[in-house]
Design a protein around this motif. Structure first.
Motif, mmCIF file in Angstrom:
data_model
loop_
_atom_site.group_PDB
_atom_site.id
_atom_site.type_symbol
_atom_site.label_atom_id
_atom_site.label_comp_id
_atom_site.label_asym_id
_atom_site.label_seq_id
_atom_site.Cartn_x
_atom_site.Cartn_y
_atom_site.Cartn_z
ATOM 1 N N LEU A 194 2.043 -12.471 3.901
ATOM 2 C CA LEU A 194 2.222 -12.070 2.515
ATOM 3 C C LEU A 194 1.190 -11.031 2.086
ATOM 4 O O LEU A 194 1.508 -10.052 1.422
ATOM 5 N N GLU A 195 -0.071 -11.232 2.485
ATOM 6 C CA GLU A 195 -1.116 -10.290 2.066
ATOM 7 C C GLU A 195 -0.903 -8.915 2.684
ATOM 8 O O GLU A 195 -1.075 -7.887 2.027
ATOM 9 N N SER A 196 -0.518 -8.892 3.939
ATOM 10 C CA SER A 196 -0.278 -7.590 4.602
ATOM 11 C C SER A 196 0.906 -6.869 3.978
ATOM 12 O O SER A 196 0.931 -5.641 3.870
ATOM 13 N N ILE A 197 1.914 -7.609 3.549
ATOM 14 C CA ILE A 197 3.076 -6.995 2.889
ATOM 15 C C ILE A 197 2.635 -6.307 1.604
ATOM 16 O O ILE A 197 3.028 -5.188 1.295
ATOM 17 N N ASP A 246 3.650 0.114 -4.128
ATOM 18 C CA ASP A 246 4.480 0.274 -5.319
ATOM 19 C C ASP A 246 5.159 -1.036 -5.705
ATOM 20 O O ASP A 246 5.796 -1.101 -6.770
ATOM 21 N N TYR A 247 5.074 -2.035 -4.852
ATOM 22 C CA TYR A 247 5.752 -3.309 -5.098
ATOM 23 C C TYR A 247 4.714 -4.396 -5.416
ATOM 24 O O TYR A 247 3.613 -4.400 -4.873
ATOM 25 N N GLU A 248 5.100 -5.300 -6.277
ATOM 26 C CA GLU A 248 4.277 -6.483 -6.579
ATOM 27 C C GLU A 248 5.118 -7.719 -6.294
ATOM 28 O O GLU A 248 6.270 -7.806 -6.740
ATOM 29 N N ILE A 249 4.529 -8.678 -5.532
ATOM 30 C CA ILE A 249 5.249 -9.889 -5.151
ATOM 31 C C ILE A 249 4.712 -11.053 -5.978
ATOM 32 O O ILE A 249 3.512 -11.338 -5.954
ATOM 33 N N ILE A 250 5.585 -11.708 -6.710
ATOM 34 C CA ILE A 250 5.225 -12.858 -7.545
ATOM 35 C C ILE A 250 6.014 -14.063 -7.050
ATOM 36 O O ILE A 250 7.247 -14.004 -6.962
ATOM 37 N N VAL A 263 8.610 -6.866 -7.888
ATOM 38 C CA VAL A 263 8.569 -5.936 -9.021
ATOM 39 C C VAL A 263 8.225 -4.542 -8.493
ATOM 40 O O VAL A 263 7.189 -4.358 -7.837
ATOM 41 N N TYR A 264 9.102 -3.593 -8.801
ATOM 42 C CA TYR A 264 8.899 -2.210 -8.344
ATOM 43 C C TYR A 264 8.591 -1.337 -9.558
ATOM 44 O O TYR A 264 9.309 -1.344 -10.564
ATOM 45 N N SER A 265 7.529 -0.539 -9.488
ATOM 46 C CA SER A 265 7.138 0.354 -10.574
ATOM 47 C C SER A 265 7.946 1.651 -10.493
ATOM 48 O O SER A 265 7.830 2.415 -9.527
#
Length: 492
Positions: A73-76, A82-86, A149-151
């Motif tokens: 997960l951290e490497s992703i 540009d992406y945020e994983i929640i 989430v993509y900015s």
């Protein structure tokens, strides 16, 4: 006064011309703007679609990595800045229909999608607000909920910059076309402006004559008509080869001017010839009247010769006037046709019977194919055929044969008058129906006639939607055929 009117008329024409140019220019710019609006809407939709498609592709790559052990997960997160994983379930968003979802890069069919803006308390500008726009996709894998989430901000700002450049370019095109369009429209409308000026000029000349009430009016009228013929009717409208839209209009107007000019010249010749034809019998009558006044009172022979000549010339003048009146009424379309269905053989038979009682010097033969029904004015048809018969008698030597036939061919009735006379030269044949035309003036004086008979016959036949066929050979004879469409008998 006339100069003031001309100036006012010119000002009005210029205003109308400018108004027309403005209206056409506005319409052209409106169509151009409408086209740009359609293109820009398409660009906005396609650009937004491309940005979202790019976000979908990146999301699918992250989903593939999430399916691996949790320590990835951290490497992703670091590989996709540009992406945020929640890791929590989303309550917002829509689930797209299956038919649409299966064609998108993200393969999870129950994913929820939403576009929103991050909350902020700061009073920020438009570009900063665009940076806060996010595209969120929520889904579940292995009983774990995720939100990616993509900015969209950076992509949207780049797209807006490019779109703004396109808008500036389109604005420059519109400004250029405003100037160029006005010149092009003025050039295109120039033939119409020329036509307006010619019409105003003619109207001004005629109007200026209307104010004159003294004896010079007729002289001025003749002068204006002569001026129109010399300086106006031979003028033609020229159109540039690039002005395809006005070529047909200019051609039609030029054809109209040609017809008016031909008609005017024809009327001038007609009046001149009529004056000449009337002058001749009047001169002859005056000559014999003077002869009677000097010597005929006591000389019975001179008196009788003068009386015979005066009677003959008076009769010729009467016939000429009647023919002129007939053609004048025909030109004004005041002659009414009383059509009926009848057997044309009966009319031909009547003409032969009447002619044989008057003329004993020719042999008449008839060949009638009865019945031959036509729909025509019986009296006018009889007049036209009698003109052809009279011409045959004039130009056929004594003792020779004149044939009248009525034949039915291919649903048409052919009424034929054939003589064995002097014939007509080929160069004269196209002109025999012209008014006052005579192929040989010396023969014309010997045989008599005004040269109007065939013109009258032509007018009558054409008004019946029929036509002539002519075959002639010099010193052998002439055959003139009137071709009528057949008509059904009223009895059938």
């Amino acid at each position: 006064m006339n100069n003031k009117k001309s100036s006012t008329s010119t000002n009005i024409t210029n205003k109308i011309s400018s108004s027309l140019v403005i209206k056409l220019n506005v319409r052209m710019i409106g169509r151009l703007f409408s086209g740009f609006l359609t293109i820009n809407t398409l660009i906005l939709l396609m650009g937004f679609f491309v940005i979202l498609w790019k976000a979908e592709i990146g999301t699918q790559d992250i989903i593939e990595a999430l399916k691996q052990p949790p320590d990835n997960l951290e490497s992703i997160y670091h590989l996709n800045r540009d992406y945020e994983i929640i890791m929590e379930e989303t309550s917002k968003g829509i689930i797209l229909p299956h038919n649409i979802q299966k064609n998108l890069p993200v393969e999870i069919h129950n994913a929820k999608r939403s576009i929103n803006m991050s909350k902020t308390n700061k009073d920020i500008g438009l570009l900063e607000k665009i940076d806060l726009i996010k595209y969120t996709i929520g889904f579940s894998i292995n009983n774990l909920s995720y939100q990616i989430v993509y900015s969209l901000g950076s992509n949207l700002k780049l797209f807006i910059y490019l779109f703004f450049i396109v808008l500036i370019f389109e604005l420059l095109i519109i400004i250029k076309n405003i100037s160029k369009g006005s010149k092009m429209i003025k050039k295109t409308l120039k033939p119409l402006a020329d036509l307006t000026e010619v019409t105003k000029s003619l109207n001004a000349e005629v109007s200026s004559m209307a104010s004159k009430a003294d004896g010079t009016y007729i002289k001025d009228l003749a002068g204006v008509i002569s001026n129109i013929d010399a300086n106006r009717l031979d003028s033609r409208i020229s159109v540039d080869s690039s002005q395809n839209e006005l070529k047909d209009l200019a051609s039609a107007i030029n054809d109209m001017l040609n017809r008016i000019n031909d008609s005017y010249q024809s009327q001038v010749r007609f009046v001149s010839d009529a004056s000449h034809e009337l002058r001749t019998p009047i001169s002859v009558i005056q000559g014999y009247v003077n002869l009677l006044d000097r010597w005929g009172k006591e000389d019975q022979k001179t008196m009788q010769e003068s009386i015979d000549a005066i009677k003959s010339e008076s009769e010729n003048m009467k016939v000429l006037v009647e023919q002129l009146l007939f053609l004048a009424r025909g030109d004004n379309e005041t002659i009414q046709l009383y059509k009926e269905v009848f057997d044309s053989c009966e009319v031909v038979n009547e003409i032969i019977h009447e002619t044989q009682m008057i003329d004993k010097n020719h042999n008449f033969e008839i060949d009638l194919n009865k019945p031959a029904y036509i729909n025509a004015d019986k009296q006018l048809l009889k007049q036209a055929i009698r003109i052809l018969v009279d011409n045959s008698i004039k130009f056929t030597p004594r003792g020779k044969k004149i044939i009248l036939k009525v034949v039915i061919k291919e649903n048409h009735v052919h009424i034929i008058v054939q003589d064995s006379g002097i014939g007509i030269d080929p160069e004269n044949l196209p002109h025999i129906f012209d008014r006052f035309y005579r192929s040989d003036e010396s023969r014309a004086r010997k045989t008599g006639g005004s040269g109007l008979g065939l013109s009258i016959a032509k007018w009558i036949i054409e008004r019946h939607e029929a036509y002539f066929e002519i075959l002639s050979r010099v010193d052998i004879g002439t055959r003139i055929t009137i071709v009528f469409p057949t008509a059904k008998s009223l009895e059938s």
